[in-house]
Design a protein around this motif. Structure first.
Motif, PDB file in Angstrom:
ATOM      1  N   VAL A 222       0.717  -1.273  -0.026  1.00  0.00           N
ATOM      2  CA  VAL A 222      -0.098  -0.251  -0.063  1.00  0.00           C
ATOM      3  C   VAL A 222       0.875   1.034   0.127  1.00  0.00           C
ATOM      4  N   SER A 223       1.673   1.381   0.811  1.00  0.00           N
ATOM      5  CA  SER A 223       2.907   2.393   0.878  1.00  0.00           C
ATOM      6  C   SER A 223       3.474   2.570  -0.619  1.00  0.00           C
ATOM      7  N   ILE A 224       4.045   1.520  -1.083  1.00  0.00           N
ATOM      8  CA  ILE A 224       4.661   1.556  -2.381  1.00  0.00           C
ATOM      9  C   ILE A 224       3.713   1.985  -3.571  1.00  0.00           C
ATOM     10  N   PHE A 225       2.464   1.605  -3.358  1.00  0.00           N
ATOM     11  CA  PHE A 225       1.394   1.930  -4.404  1.00  0.00           C
ATOM     12  C   PHE A 225       1.020   3.615  -4.395  1.00  0.00           C
ATOM     13  N   SER A 226       0.971   4.029  -2.884  1.00  0.00           N
ATOM     14  CA  SER A 226       0.896   5.569  -2.703  1.00  0.00           C
ATOM     15  C   SER A 226       1.925   6.315  -3.268  1.00  0.00           C
ATOM     16  N   ALA A 227       3.143   5.965  -2.898  1.00  0.00           N
ATOM     17  CA  ALA A 227       4.265   6.391  -3.556  1.00  0.00           C
ATOM     18  C   ALA A 227       4.410   6.599  -4.878  1.00  0.00           C
ATOM     19  N   ILE A 228       4.029   5.562  -5.711  1.00  0.00           N
ATOM     20  CA  ILE A 228       3.849   5.518  -7.080  1.00  0.00           C
ATOM     21  C   ILE A 228       2.770   6.415  -7.636  1.00  0.00           C
ATOM     22  N   ILE A 229       1.638   6.497  -7.004  1.00  0.00           N
ATOM     23  CA  ILE A 229       0.588   7.242  -7.352  1.00  0.00           C
ATOM     24  C   ILE A 229       1.068   8.888  -7.423  1.00  0.00           C
ATOM     25  N   THR A 230       1.683   9.090  -6.295  1.00  0.00           N
ATOM     26  CA  THR A 230       2.203  10.549  -5.979  1.00  0.00           C
ATOM     27  C   THR A 230       3.358  10.831  -7.129  1.00  0.00           C
ATOM     28  N   LEU A 231       4.046  10.080  -7.497  1.00  0.00           N
ATOM     29  CA  LEU A 231       4.988  10.146  -8.716  1.00  0.00           C
ATOM     30  C   LEU A 231       4.247  10.410  -9.906  1.00  0.00           C
ATOM     31  N   ILE A 232       3.356   9.759 -10.267  1.00  0.00           N
ATOM     32  CA  ILE A 232       2.458   9.713 -11.345  1.00  0.00           C
ATOM     33  C   ILE A 232       1.846  10.980 -11.512  1.00  0.00           C
ATOM     34  N   GLN A 233       1.202  11.656 -10.470  1.00  0.00           N
ATOM     35  CA  GLN A 233       0.367  12.651 -10.270  1.00  0.00           C
ATOM     36  C   GLN A 233       1.622  13.901 -10.424  1.00  0.00           C
ATOM     37  N   THR A 234       2.624  13.782  -9.822  1.00  0.00           N
ATOM     38  CA  THR A 234       3.547  14.903 -10.119  1.00  0.00           C
ATOM     39  C   THR A 234       4.403  14.954 -11.353  1.00  0.00           C
ATOM     40  N   THR A 235       4.454  13.861 -11.963  1.00  0.00           N
ATOM     41  CA  THR A 235       4.975  13.962 -13.312  1.00  0.00           C
ATOM     42  C   THR A 235       3.815  14.477 -14.341  1.00  0.00           C
ATOM     43  N   LYS A 236       2.726  13.900 -14.355  1.00  0.00           N
ATOM     44  CA  LYS A 236       1.789  14.613 -15.008  1.00  0.00           C
ATOM     45  C   LYS A 236       1.667  16.253 -14.763  1.00  0.00           C
ATOM     46  N   SER A 237       1.634  16.728 -13.740  1.00  0.00           N
ATOM     47  CA  SER A 237       1.617  18.189 -13.461  1.00  0.00           C
ATOM     48  C   SER A 237       2.829  18.995 -13.822  1.00  0.00           C
ATOM     49  N   THR A 238       3.971  18.461 -13.479  1.00  0.00           N
ATOM     50  CA  THR A 238       5.225  19.129 -13.521  1.00  0.00           C
ATOM     51  C   THR A 238       5.466  19.307 -15.096  1.00  0.00           C
ATOM     52  N   PHE A 239       5.139  18.047 -16.025  1.00  0.00           N
ATOM     53  CA  PHE A 239       5.485  18.218 -17.220  1.00  0.00           C
ATOM     54  C   PHE A 239       3.949  18.718 -17.978  1.00  0.00           C
ATOM     55  N   LYS A 240       3.090  18.950 -17.411  1.00  0.00           N
ATOM     56  CA  LYS A 240       1.988  19.728 -18.216  1.00  0.00           C
ATOM     57  C   LYS A 240       1.286  18.738 -19.121  1.00  0.00           C
ATOM     58  N   ILE A 241       1.425  17.463 -19.046  1.00  0.00           N
ATOM     59  CA  ILE A 241       1.158  16.536 -20.348  1.00  0.00           C
ATOM     60  C   ILE A 241      -0.486  16.741 -20.771  1.00  0.00           C
ATOM     61  N   GLU A 242      -1.248  17.002 -19.962  1.00  0.00           N
ATOM     62  CA  GLU A 242      -2.805  17.366 -20.280  1.00  0.00           C
ATOM     63  C   GLU A 242      -2.502  18.611 -21.102  1.00  0.00           C
ATOM     64  N   ASP A 243      -2.012  19.571 -20.755  1.00  0.00           N
ATOM     65  CA  ASP A 243      -1.818  20.680 -21.406  1.00  0.00           C
ATOM     66  C   ASP A 243      -1.417  20.770 -22.660  1.00  0.00           C
ATOM     67  N   LYS A 244      -0.410  19.941 -22.849  1.00  0.00           N
ATOM     68  CA  LYS A 244       0.389  19.844 -24.185  1.00  0.00           C
ATOM     69  C   LYS A 244      -0.504  19.021 -24.984  1.00  0.00           C
ATOM     70  N   LYS A 245      -1.222  17.811 -24.609  1.00  0.00           N
ATOM     71  CA  LYS A 245      -1.920  17.359 -25.468  1.00  0.00           C
ATOM     72  C   LYS A 245      -3.237  18.145 -26.024  1.00  0.00           C
ATOM     73  N   ASN A 246      -3.549  19.022 -25.168  1.00  0.00           N
ATOM     74  CA  ASN A 246      -4.741  19.828 -25.646  1.00  0.00           C
ATOM     75  C   ASN A 246      -4.372  20.992 -26.447  1.00  0.00           C
ATOM     76  N   LEU A 247      -2.997  21.371 -26.287  1.00  0.00           N
ATOM     77  CA  LEU A 247      -2.449  22.526 -27.214  1.00  0.00           C
ATOM     78  C   LEU A 247      -2.170  22.011 -28.706  1.00  0.00           C
TER      79      LEU A 247
END
Length: 138
Positions: free
Chosen positions: A60-85
């Motif tokens: 559970v702790s490892i999954f939580s850490a991975i979820i945090t990494l995924i969310q941080t990656t998506k927001s840091t690199f603005k993947i959704e914004d780039k896709k929409n642009l």
């Protein structure tokens, strides 16, 4: 001066490149979202199973850490914004190409004037897209 046929070739090339980039960002965004959903939904199940095996709490702790990494990656690199642009740019250029190809207004003048108008319209729409992008990341 660039000819109408050369401009069509340039537009087709630009559209292919934008489609490739759009598909890339769309794929990344989808994979990260599915991974995030899968990990998030599995945590309650693992917690309920951990009543019998306390060692599962580490998972559970490892999954939580991975979820945090995924969310941080998506927001840091603005993947959704780039896709929409990319999607917006693709739609805009395809629309202009269609109007240009069928000689619809504003592309119903001489070839030289139509090429100039096309370039001006694409520049104006790209400036607006960039303004929207930079305003969204403030």
């Amino acid at each position: 001066m660039i000819t109408r046929i050369e401009m069509r070739d340039h537009l087709s090339t630009a559209i292919k490149e934008l489609e490739t980039q759009y598909k890339y960002y769309k794929k990344i965004a989808s994979v990260l979202s599915i991974l995030n959903i899968t990990l998030s939904s599995s945590i309650p199940i693992i917690i309920s199973l951990s009543e019998k095996n306390v060692h599962l709490l580490i998972v559970v702790s490892i999954f939580s850490a991975i979820i945090t990494l995924i969310q941080t990656t998506k927001s840091t690199f603005k993947i959704e914004d780039k896709k929409n642009l990319m999607g917006t740019a693709l739609i805009t250029i395809k629309k202009e190409q269609l109007l240009f190809d069928i000689y619809a207004s504003p592309y119903d003048q001489t070839d030289d004037e139509d090429v100039k108008t096309l370039i001006k319209n694409i520049i104006n729409s790209s400036e607006q897209s960039l303004d929207d992008f930079f305003n969204s990341v403030k």
